[in-house]
Design an enzyme around this catalytic site. Sequence first.
Site, PDB file in Angstrom:
ATOM      1  CB  CYS A 103      -2.305  14.976  25.711  1.00  0.00           C
ATOM      2  SG  CYS A 103      -2.779  15.407  24.022  1.00  0.00           S
ATOM      3  CB  CYS A 200       2.135  18.596  22.765  1.00  0.00           C
ATOM      4  SG  CYS A 200       0.994  18.461  24.147  1.00  0.00           S
TER       5      CYS A 200
END
Length: 375
Positions: A103, A200
Amino acid sequence: MVDNSKTRVVVGMSGGVDSSVSALLLKQQGYDVVGVFMKNWDDTDDSGVCTATEDYEDVKKVADKIGIPYYSINFEKEYWHRVFEYFLNEYKKGRTPNPDVMCNSQIKFKSFLDFAMDLDADYIAMGHYAKTVKDADGLTHMMRPKDGNKDQTYFLSQLNQDQIKKVIFPLANLTKPQVREIALANGLATAKKKDSTGICFIGERNFRKFLSEFLPAKSGKMVTPDGKVVGEHAGLMYYTIGQRQGLGLGSTKESTDPWFVVGKDLKKNELIVEQGYDSKLLYASRLKASDMSFFTGKPDHDVEFHCSAKFRYRQCDVGVTVKYHADDNTADVYFDEPARAVTPGQALVLYQGEECLGGGNIDAAYQEDKQLQLV
């Protein structure tokens, strides 16, 4: 005093206290600060609440409080293709990925950086605990931050020079308690907000339940290294090397020691387990890593050096000798002492003292010349 008013910094604001304080500090230092909320995932928690909506409301409150403009940008499509598909493919291979590393390299410091440049940014910033320094040749080096307990260089290890030279880390010389104090003293809405934990896009949700929505689970046998069936697993993707919890196995006549995952056999769909923390099958003398990345640039020739490394977040550094292969951008990494539970799919991160050199992805672990059956 340096005049920063003509230097624009676009801050990725998550709705958490760290990025809120980053924006505040940059504003106090006179920078032209713009806040941007990134929506990377269509996230609804188990109670049906869209957490992104709540987070964006907090971003608005903080931005209004410190007096900066703010925007929202949607990277759900990019996140799905560059991070989540990788995450699922790794689990299909029996590996244990670290999507937060991906990410950072693909979304926060790529898609977001590109977006910030379109807003005429000179730099970007977020709420990471990390530090950079520039050398006499103009190269930017990644360093550990003051707060070793919050050190996030592990998750930033696959960024490159073009990315980190455009980043400011306002929290580099602060501890987490100090960040909370600053937020409270300045009346920020996020001052007492708890930190987000876990992957996340999963957040507080049950991991098995979440993963089963995207990958079909196939139960199978739990076996000892010599093939004795001792139980049934719920699906290989739910287990990681060295795992103790959730196996549902009790003591035996031979031993009262707990059971640990020591391997996986994808072809047979078998989970290999053994009693005892110190199972020999959990210890590797070396590993193979691919897709190596170095903050100051990849060597253009084979090189060998000694440094320290982490192969999971929050572990203590271990001494290693790295043999880097320039032709295929891989590395053979030899441990000074046998290392426990080296897990394919996780990130290998290299350090030289306080400097983070870079890292790669763990492909395999070995005992001398024998590959451990970890996937």
